[in-house]
Design a protein around this motif. Structure first.
Motif, mmCIF file in Angstrom:
data_model
loop_
_atom_site.group_PDB
_atom_site.id
_atom_site.type_symbol
_atom_site.label_atom_id
_atom_site.label_comp_id
_atom_site.label_asym_id
_atom_site.label_seq_id
_atom_site.Cartn_x
_atom_site.Cartn_y
_atom_site.Cartn_z
ATOM 1 N N ILE A 29 0.985 -1.159 0.012
ATOM 2 C CA ILE A 29 0.023 0.022 0.272
ATOM 3 C C ILE A 29 0.913 1.389 0.068
ATOM 4 C CG2 ILE A 29 -1.857 1.449 0.851
ATOM 5 C CD1 ILE A 29 -2.454 -1.798 2.583
ATOM 6 N N CYS B 121 4.393 2.040 -5.990
ATOM 7 C CA CYS B 121 2.663 1.447 -6.596
ATOM 8 C C CYS B 121 1.693 1.820 -6.964
ATOM 9 C CB CYS B 121 2.519 0.309 -4.698
ATOM 10 S SG CYS B 121 0.756 -0.727 -4.428
ATOM 11 N N ASP B 122 1.230 1.840 -8.122
ATOM 12 C CA ASP B 122 0.149 2.282 -8.640
ATOM 13 C C ASP B 122 -1.176 1.804 -7.883
ATOM 14 O OD1 ASP B 122 2.374 3.398 -10.200
ATOM 15 O OD2 ASP B 122 2.041 1.363 -11.845
ATOM 16 N N LYS B 123 -1.089 0.809 -7.772
ATOM 17 C CA LYS B 123 -2.526 0.483 -6.516
ATOM 18 C C LYS B 123 -2.839 -0.467 -5.267
ATOM 19 C CE LYS B 123 -5.494 -2.582 -8.525
ATOM 20 N NZ LYS B 123 -6.098 -3.618 -9.220
ATOM 21 N N ASN B 124 -2.881 -0.580 -4.715
ATOM 22 C CA ASN B 124 -3.354 -1.358 -3.440
ATOM 23 C C ASN B 124 -3.193 -2.547 -4.019
ATOM 24 O OD1 ASN B 124 -2.949 0.964 -1.984
ATOM 25 N ND2 ASN B 124 -4.920 0.623 -0.357
ATOM 26 N N ASP C 167 -1.393 -6.394 -12.100
ATOM 27 C CA ASP C 167 -2.584 -5.795 -11.398
ATOM 28 C C ASP C 167 -3.289 -7.186 -10.556
ATOM 29 O OD1 ASP C 167 -2.371 -3.446 -11.786
ATOM 30 O OD2 ASP C 167 -3.871 -3.189 -13.271
#
Length: 87
Positions: A9, A39-42, A71
């Motif tokens: 995160i 980190c582009d998304k959790n 992803d």
């Protein structure tokens, strides 16, 4: 210790039980501890820590390790880079 849950995160957080299920181990590495962190998304990953331990032993103290995942988090790629050329 195997398997473990790694959450990415705002840093990297790892949580796992020991093999006898007596102790819970939790480690958090904040973004400030990384040379580069993106980190582009959790993301949550399930990782076999016995295998991860064997892979980490391949690295030298001065090596950089890059973790990459898509992803969906089905695969985790590790890239080891060394500033020293080894023969």
């Amino acid at each position: 210790m195997s398997p473990a849950s790694i959450k990415i995160i705002s840093g990297l957080s790892l949580q796992s039980m020991d093999s006898s299920h007596v102790s819970l181990v939790q480690v958090t590495l904040r973004t400030e501890g990384f040379e580069t962190f993106r980190c582009d998304k959790n993301l949550a990953l399930g990782v076999n820590m016995d295998t991860m331990g064997k892979l980490m032993k391949c690295a030298s103290n001065d090596d950089s390790i890059t973790l990459k995942s898509e992803d969906n988090g089905d695969l985790l790629g590790l890239i080891f880079e060394s500033k020293v050329l080894k023969f």
